[in-house]
Design a protein around this motif. Structure first.
Motif, mmCIF file in Angstrom:
data_model
loop_
_atom_site.group_PDB
_atom_site.id
_atom_site.type_symbol
_atom_site.label_atom_id
_atom_site.label_comp_id
_atom_site.label_asym_id
_atom_site.label_seq_id
_atom_site.Cartn_x
_atom_site.Cartn_y
_atom_site.Cartn_z
ATOM 1 N N LEU A 202 0.852 -1.195 0.000
ATOM 2 C CA LEU A 202 0.000 0.000 0.000
ATOM 3 C C LEU A 202 0.884 1.240 0.000
ATOM 4 O O LEU A 202 1.878 1.291 0.732
ATOM 5 C CB LEU A 202 -0.873 0.035 1.260
ATOM 6 N N THR A 203 0.541 2.216 -0.808
ATOM 7 C CA THR A 203 1.249 3.503 -0.737
ATOM 8 C C THR A 203 0.271 4.562 -0.254
ATOM 9 O O THR A 203 -0.940 4.431 -0.417
ATOM 10 C CB THR A 203 1.842 3.905 -2.093
ATOM 11 N N TYR A 204 0.816 5.612 0.344
ATOM 12 C CA TYR A 204 -0.048 6.680 0.870
ATOM 13 C C TYR A 204 0.729 7.978 0.965
ATOM 14 O O TYR A 204 1.961 7.990 0.886
ATOM 15 C CB TYR A 204 -0.620 6.285 2.241
ATOM 16 N N VAL A 205 -0.013 9.077 1.108
ATOM 17 C CA VAL A 205 0.608 10.363 1.394
ATOM 18 C C VAL A 205 0.463 10.569 2.896
ATOM 19 O O VAL A 205 -0.618 10.365 3.440
ATOM 20 C CB VAL A 205 -0.079 11.509 0.620
ATOM 21 N N ALA A 206 1.533 10.943 3.557
ATOM 22 C CA ALA A 206 1.544 10.915 5.020
ATOM 23 C C ALA A 206 0.789 12.065 5.695
ATOM 24 O O ALA A 206 1.290 12.714 6.606
ATOM 25 C CB ALA A 206 2.974 10.838 5.536
ATOM 26 N N TRP A 207 -0.451 12.329 5.246
ATOM 27 C CA TRP A 207 -1.311 13.252 5.991
ATOM 28 C C TRP A 207 -1.852 12.471 7.184
ATOM 29 O O TRP A 207 -1.975 11.241 7.126
ATOM 30 C CB TRP A 207 -2.481 13.727 5.125
ATOM 31 N N MET A 238 2.786 8.753 -5.455
ATOM 32 C CA MET A 238 1.800 7.801 -4.927
ATOM 33 C C MET A 238 0.878 7.359 -6.065
ATOM 34 O O MET A 238 0.659 6.159 -6.285
ATOM 35 C CB MET A 238 1.002 8.443 -3.792
ATOM 36 N N TRP A 239 0.374 8.317 -6.826
ATOM 37 C CA TRP A 239 -0.494 7.984 -7.967
ATOM 38 C C TRP A 239 0.279 7.190 -9.018
ATOM 39 O O TRP A 239 -0.222 6.213 -9.564
ATOM 40 C CB TRP A 239 -1.096 9.260 -8.577
ATOM 41 N N ALA A 240 1.514 7.604 -9.271
ATOM 42 C CA ALA A 240 2.330 6.904 -10.267
ATOM 43 C C ALA A 240 2.584 5.466 -9.834
ATOM 44 O O ALA A 240 2.589 4.556 -10.665
ATOM 45 C CB ALA A 240 3.652 7.650 -10.470
ATOM 46 N N SER A 241 2.761 5.243 -8.517
ATOM 47 C CA SER A 241 3.048 3.884 -8.042
ATOM 48 C C SER A 241 1.884 2.940 -8.349
ATOM 49 O O SER A 241 2.093 1.772 -8.655
ATOM 50 C CB SER A 241 3.363 3.884 -6.534
ATOM 51 N N ILE A 242 0.663 3.456 -8.287
ATOM 52 C CA ILE A 242 -0.514 2.632 -8.587
ATOM 53 C C ILE A 242 -0.636 2.448 -10.114
ATOM 54 O O ILE A 242 -0.875 1.348 -10.613
ATOM 55 C CB ILE A 242 -1.803 3.281 -8.027
ATOM 56 N N ALA A 243 -0.439 3.547 -10.832
ATOM 57 C CA ALA A 243 -0.608 3.502 -12.295
ATOM 58 C C ALA A 243 0.419 2.581 -12.956
ATOM 59 O O ALA A 243 0.108 1.890 -13.928
ATOM 60 C CB ALA A 243 -0.511 4.914 -12.868
ATOM 61 N N THR A 244 1.634 2.562 -12.424
ATOM 62 C CA THR A 244 2.672 1.727 -13.030
ATOM 63 C C THR A 244 2.663 0.313 -12.454
ATOM 64 O O THR A 244 3.388 -0.558 -12.945
ATOM 65 C CB THR A 244 4.081 2.317 -12.767
ATOM 66 N N GLY A 245 1.899 0.081 -11.403
ATOM 67 C CA GLY A 245 1.834 -1.240 -10.794
ATOM 68 C C GLY A 245 2.968 -1.493 -9.816
ATOM 69 O O GLY A 245 3.144 -2.611 -9.346
ATOM 70 N N ALA A 246 3.752 -0.449 -9.470
ATOM 71 C CA ALA A 246 4.812 -0.616 -8.483
ATOM 72 C C ALA A 246 4.223 -0.872 -7.095
ATOM 73 O O ALA A 246 4.856 -1.485 -6.250
ATOM 74 C CB ALA A 246 5.710 0.627 -8.462
ATOM 75 N N ALA A 247 3.002 -0.392 -6.873
ATOM 76 C CA ALA A 247 2.290 -0.676 -5.625
ATOM 77 C C ALA A 247 0.912 -1.216 -5.977
ATOM 78 O O ALA A 247 0.432 -1.044 -7.100
ATOM 79 C CB ALA A 247 2.164 0.588 -4.784
ATOM 80 N N ASP A 248 0.270 -1.902 -4.992
ATOM 81 C CA ASP A 248 -1.018 -2.536 -5.266
ATOM 82 C C ASP A 248 -2.206 -1.589 -5.101
ATOM 83 O O ASP A 248 -3.123 -1.592 -5.919
ATOM 84 C CB ASP A 248 -1.221 -3.736 -4.331
ATOM 85 N N ALA A 249 -2.191 -0.819 -4.036
ATOM 86 C CA ALA A 249 -3.381 -0.013 -3.757
ATOM 87 C C ALA A 249 -3.058 1.138 -2.814
ATOM 88 O O ALA A 249 -1.977 1.178 -2.202
ATOM 89 C CB ALA A 249 -4.466 -0.894 -3.146
#
Ligand code: PBE
Length: 302
Positions: A202-207, A238-249
């Motif tokens: 999982l990726t996230y922005v640390a807010w 974070m968005w790029a990680s999902i779009a490229t498949g580097a992260a799952d969700a």
């Protein structure tokens, strides 16, 4: 009075006067509703990180409401610096205008209100979306099922946020939430198969809001035997990680306004799984004691 005593009295009064004066000058002036607002805060809006979506909206607001031409400016800082400036201002009953957002503990901890935004620069309310990489449902249907069942409310999220703000470790706060809300947890986990160590990233922005939700979802997945890692990134990566498949969700997509550009940029390259929290909001905010300031439009003239 003896001469000595007189000198002592004069000396003492001078000392008291000095203390009195310095106490006065070090205490900042309280908000004065009868004076123009601009000069009271140096025509400055106290902002947050330069990379925040909301800062872009705030810049647009300066132009849209004619504040820029009146020398209003947006000060870049950080969430921590902004909330500490807000804390001091409120203790001293001073004027302050901040970039505020919900869900966040600032609205629980301080008496503040959003300013009306008749030009709708900050958009209406937003929702927090769960997004996934395009192949994730196929590759890991169990974890996907959990993500598609996870949603909660602002006040539920606040339970974790406030604990973390009080210094509790986010993983521990998430675990405590799970043990306190068995019924809700059972719904989130209903029909989710055992993970048998299957990896989830999982990726996230640390807010503060996303620290709460991401840690909770990690604990939920791990409780079913998934092996979940969480990684904090800036919004764009974070968005790029999902779009490229580097992260799952990710459970930290603010839509349609704050992350609207990314959703557009990566259209078709991610799955919008669901809304996990309704009624998020960004905008300019002031302390409630600034009773005569209720709309961004009023900043200019009042
Ligand atoms: N914020 C408010 C994020 C999302 C909305 C500060 C938490 C941002 O502006 O990027």
């Amino acid at each position: 009075m003896t001469r000595k005593l007189r000198i002592l009295v004069v000396g003492l009064s001078l000392l008291l006067l000095t203390i009195g004066l310095s106490a006065c000058s070090s205490k900042p002036a309280a908000y004065n509703p009868h004076k123009k607002l601009g000069p009271q805060i140096n025509y400055t809006i106290t902002g947050i990180d330069a990379g925040a979506g909301e800062m872009g909206a705030a810049q647009k607001a300066l132009t849209a409401y004619g504040l820029k031409s009146k020398n209003w400016q947006l000060q870049t800082s950080s969430t921590a610096a902004m909330t500490s400036t807000l804390d001091k201002a409120i203790k001293n009953h001073q004027a302050i205008v901040i970039t505020g957002w919900q869900p966040h503990w600032m609205f629980t901890k301080y008496p503040i209100k959003f300013l009306k935004d008749p030009k709708n620069v900050f958009g209406k309310t937003e929702n927090l979306h769960t997004i996934a990489r395009t192949g994730f449902k196929h590759d890991n249907p169990g974890a996907y099922k959990l993500l598609s069942q996870f949603h909660w409310t602002k006040s539920e999220m606040s339970e974790i946020m406030l604990k973390v703000n009080d210094g509790q470790d986010p993983a521990k706060a998430a675990k405590n939430y799970i043990s306190k809300h068995p019924k809700q947890v059972a719904k989130w986990l209903a029909g989710v198969p055992e993970g048998h160590g299957k990896k989830v990233k999982l990726t996230y922005v640390a807010w503060d809001s996303e620290i709460a939700s991401t840690n909770l979802v990690k604990q939920l997945l791990d409780s079913k035997g998934y092996d979940t890692t969480i990684q904090s990134l800036e919004a764009q990566p974070m968005w790029a990680s999902i779009a490229t498949g580097a992260a799952d969700a990710s459970v930290s997509a603010w839509l349609p306004t704050t992350h609207g550009l990314y959703a557009k940029q990566y259209k078709g390259e991610f799955v919008d799984v669901r809304v996990n929290l309704k009624g998020a909001k960004t905008g300019l905010a002031v302390p409630k004691y600034m009773k005569n300031i209720n709309s961004i439009e009023e900043l200019k003239n009042k």
